[in-house]
Structures are given as structure tokens and as C-alpha cells.
Design a protein around this motif. Structure first.
Motif, PDB file in Angstrom:
ATOM      1  N   GLY A  87       8.255   0.659  -0.657  1.00  0.00           N
ATOM      2  CA  GLY A  87       8.724   1.174   0.623  1.00  0.00           C
ATOM      3  C   GLY A  87      10.162   1.615   0.624  1.00  0.00           C
ATOM      4  O   GLY A  87      10.539   2.512   1.386  1.00  0.00           O
ATOM      5  N   GLY A  88      10.997   0.994  -0.223  1.00  0.00           N
ATOM      6  CA  GLY A  88      12.414   1.308  -0.196  1.00  0.00           C
ATOM      7  C   GLY A  88      12.847   2.322  -1.234  1.00  0.00           C
ATOM      8  O   GLY A  88      13.838   3.029  -1.028  1.00  0.00           O
ATOM      9  N   MET A  89      12.133   2.421  -2.357  1.00  0.00           N
ATOM     10  CA  MET A  89      12.537   3.328  -3.421  1.00  0.00           C
ATOM     11  C   MET A  89      11.589   4.516  -3.553  1.00  0.00           C
ATOM     12  O   MET A  89      12.000   5.673  -3.462  1.00  0.00           O
ATOM     13  CB  MET A  89      12.618   2.557  -4.740  1.00  0.00           C
ATOM     14  N   PRO A  92      10.689   6.729   0.242  1.00  0.00           N
ATOM     15  CA  PRO A  92      11.709   7.673   0.727  1.00  0.00           C
ATOM     16  C   PRO A  92      12.012   8.795  -0.259  1.00  0.00           C
ATOM     17  O   PRO A  92      12.316   9.924   0.149  1.00  0.00           O
ATOM     18  CB  PRO A  92      12.937   6.787   0.960  1.00  0.00           C
ATOM     19  N   LEU A  93      11.935   8.498  -1.568  1.00  0.00           N
ATOM     20  CA  LEU A  93      12.162   9.552  -2.546  1.00  0.00           C
ATOM     21  C   LEU A  93      11.099  10.640  -2.427  1.00  0.00           C
ATOM     22  O   LEU A  93      11.406  11.843  -2.405  1.00  0.00           O
ATOM     23  CB  LEU A  93      12.162   8.954  -3.958  1.00  0.00           C
ATOM     24  N   LEU A  94       9.840  10.234  -2.327  1.00  0.00           N
ATOM     25  CA  LEU A  94       8.760  11.206  -2.164  1.00  0.00           C
ATOM     26  C   LEU A  94       8.913  11.987  -0.862  1.00  0.00           C
ATOM     27  O   LEU A  94       8.644  13.197  -0.802  1.00  0.00           O
ATOM     28  CB  LEU A  94       7.409  10.488  -2.183  1.00  0.00           C
ATOM     29  N   LEU A  95       9.369  11.310   0.211  1.00  0.00           N
ATOM     30  CA  LEU A  95       9.526  11.977   1.506  1.00  0.00           C
ATOM     31  C   LEU A  95      10.594  13.069   1.443  1.00  0.00           C
ATOM     32  O   LEU A  95      10.351  14.203   1.864  1.00  0.00           O
ATOM     33  CB  LEU A  95       9.888  10.955   2.581  1.00  0.00           C
ATOM     34  N   VAL A  96      11.776  12.729   0.950  1.00  0.00           N
ATOM     35  CA  VAL A  96      12.845  13.730   0.955  1.00  0.00           C
ATOM     36  C   VAL A  96      12.522  14.879   0.003  1.00  0.00           C
ATOM     37  O   VAL A  96      12.884  16.033   0.273  1.00  0.00           O
ATOM     38  CB  VAL A  96      14.214  13.095   0.617  1.00  0.00           C
ATOM     39  N   GLY A 115       0.169   6.028   9.215  1.00  0.00           N
ATOM     40  CA  GLY A 115      -0.608   5.138  10.062  1.00  0.00           C
ATOM     41  C   GLY A 115      -2.046   5.043   9.604  1.00  0.00           C
ATOM     42  O   GLY A 115      -2.651   3.959   9.606  1.00  0.00           O
ATOM     43  N   PHE A 116      -2.621   6.184   9.190  1.00  0.00           N
ATOM     44  CA  PHE A 116      -3.998   6.187   8.703  1.00  0.00           C
ATOM     45  C   PHE A 116      -4.118   5.355   7.429  1.00  0.00           C
ATOM     46  O   PHE A 116      -5.036   4.547   7.275  1.00  0.00           O
ATOM     47  CB  PHE A 116      -4.442   7.627   8.444  1.00  0.00           C
ATOM     48  N   ALA A 117      -3.167   5.545   6.503  1.00  0.00           N
ATOM     49  CA  ALA A 117      -3.201   4.784   5.248  1.00  0.00           C
ATOM     50  C   ALA A 117      -3.014   3.296   5.498  1.00  0.00           C
ATOM     51  O   ALA A 117      -3.695   2.459   4.900  1.00  0.00           O
ATOM     52  CB  ALA A 117      -2.111   5.298   4.302  1.00  0.00           C
ATOM     53  N   THR A 118      -2.106   2.967   6.410  1.00  0.00           N
ATOM     54  CA  THR A 118      -1.870   1.557   6.742  1.00  0.00           C
ATOM     55  C   THR A 118      -3.129   0.910   7.282  1.00  0.00           C
ATOM     56  O   THR A 118      -3.511  -0.192   6.869  1.00  0.00           O
ATOM     57  CB  THR A 118      -0.736   1.440   7.781  1.00  0.00           C
ATOM     58  N   MET A 119      -3.806   1.598   8.212  1.00  0.00           N
ATOM     59  CA  MET A 119      -4.999   1.029   8.821  1.00  0.00           C
ATOM     60  C   MET A 119      -6.143   0.938   7.816  1.00  0.00           C
ATOM     61  O   MET A 119      -6.860  -0.062   7.771  1.00  0.00           O
ATOM     62  CB  MET A 119      -5.428   1.850  10.028  1.00  0.00           C
ATOM     63  N   ALA A 165       2.297  13.203   1.628  1.00  0.00           N
ATOM     64  CA  ALA A 165       1.092  12.367   1.678  1.00  0.00           C
ATOM     65  C   ALA A 165       1.224  11.178   0.725  1.00  0.00           C
ATOM     66  O   ALA A 165       0.812  10.055   1.049  1.00  0.00           O
ATOM     67  CB  ALA A 165      -0.130  13.204   1.323  1.00  0.00           C
ATOM     68  N   ALA A 166       1.808  11.407  -0.455  1.00  0.00           N
ATOM     69  CA  ALA A 166       2.017  10.307  -1.400  1.00  0.00           C
ATOM     70  C   ALA A 166       3.007   9.287  -0.843  1.00  0.00           C
ATOM     71  O   ALA A 166       2.843   8.081  -1.041  1.00  0.00           O
ATOM     72  CB  ALA A 166       2.512  10.859  -2.730  1.00  0.00           C
ATOM     73  N   ALA A 167       4.033   9.771  -0.136  1.00  0.00           N
ATOM     74  CA  ALA A 167       4.979   8.859   0.510  1.00  0.00           C
ATOM     75  C   ALA A 167       4.269   8.006   1.548  1.00  0.00           C
ATOM     76  O   ALA A 167       4.526   6.797   1.668  1.00  0.00           O
ATOM     77  CB  ALA A 167       6.109   9.657   1.157  1.00  0.00           C
ATOM     78  N   CYS A 168       3.360   8.625   2.307  1.00  0.00           N
ATOM     79  CA  CYS A 168       2.608   7.885   3.331  1.00  0.00           C
ATOM     80  C   CYS A 168       1.727   6.810   2.703  1.00  0.00           C
ATOM     81  O   CYS A 168       1.597   5.713   3.258  1.00  0.00           O
ATOM     82  CB  CYS A 168       1.761   8.852   4.152  1.00  0.00           C
ATOM     83  N   LEU A 169       1.112   7.122   1.570  1.00  0.00           N
ATOM     84  CA  LEU A 169       0.295   6.128   0.878  1.00  0.00           C
ATOM     85  C   LEU A 169       1.168   4.967   0.399  1.00  0.00           C
ATOM     86  O   LEU A 169       0.801   3.794   0.540  1.00  0.00           O
ATOM     87  CB  LEU A 169      -0.428   6.772  -0.311  1.00  0.00           C
ATOM     88  N   SER A 170       2.332   5.300  -0.149  1.00  0.00           N
ATOM     89  CA  SER A 170       3.251   4.265  -0.615  1.00  0.00           C
ATOM     90  C   SER A 170       3.673   3.365   0.538  1.00  0.00           C
ATOM     91  O   SER A 170       3.684   2.137   0.420  1.00  0.00           O
ATOM     92  CB  SER A 170       4.472   4.923  -1.259  1.00  0.00           C
ATOM     93  N   TRP A 171       3.987   3.961   1.688  1.00  0.00           N
ATOM     94  CA  TRP A 171       4.387   3.171   2.851  1.00  0.00           C
ATOM     95  C   TRP A 171       3.204   2.417   3.452  1.00  0.00           C
ATOM     96  O   TRP A 171       3.371   1.347   4.026  1.00  0.00           O
ATOM     97  CB  TRP A 171       5.029   4.081   3.896  1.00  0.00           C
ATOM     98  N   GLY A 172       1.995   2.981   3.341  1.00  0.00           N
ATOM     99  CA  GLY A 172       0.829   2.259   3.831  1.00  0.00           C
ATOM    100  C   GLY A 172       0.616   0.956   3.067  1.00  0.00           C
ATOM    101  O   GLY A 172       0.315  -0.086   3.659  1.00  0.00           O
ATOM    102  N   ILE A 173       0.788   1.015   1.744  1.00  0.00           N
ATOM    103  CA  ILE A 173       0.710  -0.215   0.940  1.00  0.00           C
ATOM    104  C   ILE A 173       1.849  -1.148   1.293  1.00  0.00           C
ATOM    105  O   ILE A 173       1.672  -2.362   1.481  1.00  0.00           O
ATOM    106  CB  ILE A 173       0.741   0.132  -0.566  1.00  0.00           C
ATOM    107  N   ASP A 174       3.048  -0.583   1.413  1.00  0.00           N
ATOM    108  CA  ASP A 174       4.242  -1.359   1.773  1.00  0.00           C
ATOM    109  C   ASP A 174       4.040  -2.089   3.097  1.00  0.00           C
ATOM    110  O   ASP A 174       4.353  -3.278   3.228  1.00  0.00           O
ATOM    111  CB  ASP A 174       5.434  -0.398   1.849  1.00  0.00           C
ATOM    112  N   ASN A 175       3.500  -1.399   4.112  1.00  0.00           N
ATOM    113  CA  ASN A 175       3.310  -2.009   5.428  1.00  0.00           C
ATOM    114  C   ASN A 175       2.370  -3.206   5.368  1.00  0.00           C
ATOM    115  O   ASN A 175       2.583  -4.220   6.039  1.00  0.00           O
ATOM    116  CB  ASN A 175       2.765  -0.976   6.412  1.00  0.00           C
ATOM    117  N   ASN A 176       1.316  -3.080   4.573  1.00  0.00           N
ATOM    118  CA  ASN A 176       0.368  -4.184   4.457  1.00  0.00           C
ATOM    119  C   ASN A 176       0.951  -5.359   3.684  1.00  0.00           C
ATOM    120  O   ASN A 176       0.670  -6.518   4.002  1.00  0.00           O
ATOM    121  CB  ASN A 176      -0.922  -3.694   3.801  1.00  0.00           C
ATOM    122  N   LEU A 177       1.766  -5.080   2.686  1.00  0.00           N
ATOM    123  CA  LEU A 177       2.414  -6.166   1.959  1.00  0.00           C
ATOM    124  C   LEU A 177       3.493  -6.828   2.822  1.00  0.00           C
ATOM    125  O   LEU A 177       3.699  -8.046   2.745  1.00  0.00           O
ATOM    126  CB  LEU A 177       3.016  -5.650   0.656  1.00  0.00           C
TER     127      LEU A 177
END
Length: 353
Positions: A87-89, A92-96, A115-119, A165-177
Motif C-alpha cells: 500500500g505504501g510503496m 502509489p508508484l503504480l498510481l502516479v 473498492g471492487f478489489a477490496t470487496m 488498475a494494478a494500483a487498485c489491486l495492490s491497495w485492495g490487498i493492502d486494505n484487507n491486510l
């Protein structure tokens, strides 16, 4: 306050506040990425979050505010390391990088995929209860993302969209952890995440030849990071405590609408029928999430843990003397059976038939 309204507070306002702050940061990041190396900016944003929250943490102690939150323990460190990396490395890198190759409004709306990936991860991997209404809402959000990428001949996913989309997947995993850390002081979590991830990305970017930004850009990136990432993350973790990962991610889906609206205003991007249709579909998805009500008779098993709490219906233990609320300490829950509206918070992570 009715049971339905009571179970929405404070988790839903926290999730929505987090969404507003993060959504606002997306077009501002798009504005900054035109002047700052993307990798350097990813580090600057998270470092701004970490430094800002470190001052908040120090100031809280300096003025004598009581610390009612549970501290990090050794068993939390593996989860913390994972959320820092994902979530931190990486996120955000993929997002920017993605925002540097697509429009601000489209990039902001594609962030709905977080949100979709998180759920999806919460439902499939961590077995959180997700009903038909939530699934329908997720379907509407995904349909909006597909409409946004439609080129007339098929779904067009340019490289910028794929990175987001890859950033969203990374954050979706991050949110669940991060759900594993929901009982811990959120300021402490977000501070460590920001400082470690931000400084690492910053050093790597400079080592690879990124040009140092001006003081003005550093200050702007720090403010955007503090509010849009740091404060937003604190609110998100607190919401996880009350709502669970799937529903917090669902409410957080408001963020892209805020970002897309600001993108249109700041960059003069056209209001296309495609953008309107995608926004309407995503709005329907968010409304379906907001209208959910989950209530049934359930059993609380015996449980021992530590987190900030008040003496409500789930916390009826005694103390040796007077205490202030909220407070944090290791406490035990006796088995209980009752019925009320609830989300999969710290005390309602039971299974469903």
C-alpha cells in the motif's frame, strides 16, 4: 438514535471522509506529476503523510491528550510490513505512473476499482459476508469502469489505465491486510507506513537519477500527502474497525467521483457522454452500498483482545477504579446472543449460512 442509524456511526462517516480526502488528492497528484518525476512524487506524497502524522502524534502527547489506542505488538509486524510494501510503496508508484499517461478524470474514476478489489478479496479470501445488494453495487461499479474504457470497438485499456488498475489491486490487498491491524492506533500505523514507504521510494527515485523538485513542489506534495493519504488513511483504518474491509471499500468508492469532478474543473477536460454514463453507473453502485441493512440473531463467542472502546453493550467488564472513555486495555468478552443491525466489525466477524 435508532439501531439502524447507530450501527452506521461512526464507521460510514469515517469511510466517506477518507474517500473525500483521497479523491481530492488524485487530480492534485495529476497536477504535480507534470512537474515531478512519478517515482519521486510517490515517495514525496507518503513521506509527507508520515512526517505530518508524526507531528500529530508528538503534538498529541505534548498537549497531554490521553492516548486511548492500543499500541503495535510484535505479532502485528508481519502485517505492517506487508501493508507498507503493497500500500505504501507499490500502490502509489503504480498510481502516479498511470496518472502520467491518462486524463485526471478517467484516472480518478478508474480508482473505483480499488473498492471492487477490496470487496472481492474480503469476500473470496477472508470470507466476509457480502449480500446480493453489495454484489449488485460492485457490478455497477465494474460496469462503470468498463464504460469508461470503451473505445467504440471494444474495451480499450491503455497502459495508464492498466497501471491504475494494478494500483487498485495492490491497495485492495493492502486494505484487507490492514483489517488485521484495525484494533491498533491508526495514527501509529499510518505514520510508520508513510515514513518507511515514502523515504524508500524517495531514495530509490533519486538514486535512479530523478531531478530534485523545488521547495514549492516539495511543500505542495507534502500537504497533498498529509491530507489525501495520511489523514485519509487514519480515517480508513478507523472505519475498518467498525465496518470490515468489504464495506469500507464500498463506501470508499465515493473517492473517484470527487477526483473526477475536480479533474474536470482543474484541467478543463470535456464532460463526455461516456464519462457521464460511467459516473452514473458507479453512483448507482455506491447508492446500493449505502442502502444496505444487515440484521439477524447472532452469537458472540468468547474473545480476548485489545482496542479503544467504551462500555457499550459489547463491553460490560469492570475496572478496579474510575476510568475515562474511550480507553484501551486487554479485555475479555463473554459469550452472548442477541439481534441488532451490524457490520463485520471487530466484534461481528461471525460466519453466515
Amino acid at each position: 438514535m435508532s439501531h439502524h442509524r447507530a450501527h452506521l456511526w461512526p464507521g460510514v462517516p469515517l469511510a466517506l471522509g477518507s474517500a473525500v480526502l483521497f479523491g481530492t488528492s488524485a487530480p492534485l497528484t495529476k497536477w504535480l506529476v507534470d512537474s515531478v518525476d512519478p517515482w519521486l512524487l510517490a515517495g514525496l506524497l507518503y513521506l509527507g503523510a508520515g512526517v505530518g502524522l508524526a507531528f500529530v502524534h508528538a503534538g498529541r502527547r505534548l498537549i497531554g491528550l490521553s492516548d486511548s489506542e492500543a499500541p503495535l505488538r510484535g505479532s502485528d509486524l508481519p502485517w505492517l510490513a506487508a501493508v507498507v510494501v503493497l500500500g505504501g510503496m507499490l500502490g502509489p508508484l503504480l498510481l502516479v505512473l498511470g496518472l502520467s499517461q491518462t486524463t485526471a478524470s478517467s484516472g480518478s474514476l478508474l480508482l473505483n476499482l480499488e473498492g471492487f478489489a477490496t470487496m472481492a478479496i474480503a469476500w473470496i479470501v477472508f470470507r466476509e459476508n457480502v449480500d446480493r445488494r453489495l454484489l449488485a453495487g460492485a457490478g455497477a461499479i465494474l460496469a462503470g469502469a468498463l464504460v469508461l474504457s470503451w473505445s467504440g470497438e471494444g474495451v480499450r485499456l491503455d497502459f495508464g489505465s492498466v497501471l491504475i488498475a494494478a494500483a487498485c489491486l495492490s491497495w485492495g490487498i493492502d486494505n484487507n491486510l490492514t483489517r488485521k491491524l484495525a484494533s491498533v492506533d491508526p495514527v501509529q500505523i499510518a505514520t510508520i507506513k508513510g515514513l518507511v514507504a515514502g523515504s524508500t521510494n524517495l531514495v530509490l527515485a533519486l538514486a535512479l537519477g530523478a531531478a530534485p523538485p523545488t521547495l514549492g513542489l516539495i511543500a505542495a506534495g507534502g500537504v497533498v500527502g498529509f491530507l489525501g493519504i495520511g489523514v485519509s488513511l487514519v480515517m480508513f483504518v478507523l472505519s475498518l474497525r467498525h465496518l470490515g474491509a468489504a464495506r469500507t471499500g464500498a463506501y470508499f468508492s465515493l473517492a473517484p467521483f470527487i477526483g473526477a469532478a475536480l479533474g474536470l474543473l482543474l484541467f478543463g477536460e470535456p464532460m463526455t457522454p461516456q464519462l457521464i454514463a460511467a459516473g452514473l453507473l458507479m453512483a448507482i453502485g455506491v447508492w446500493l452500498h449505502l442502502a444496505e441493512r444487515h440484521e439477524h440473531q447472532h452469537i458472540h463467542q468468547a474473545l480476548e483482545h485489545e482496542h479503544a472502546h467504551v462500555h457499550d453493550e459489547h463491553h460490560q467488564h469492570t475496572h478496579g477504579g474510575d476510568v475515562t472513555e474511550p480507553h484501551s486495555h486487554w479485555h475479555a468478552h463473554e459469550p452472548m446472543r442477541h439481534t441488532h443491525s451490524h457490520y463485520p466489525d471487530l466484534h461481528h466477524r461471525h460466519g453466515h449460512s
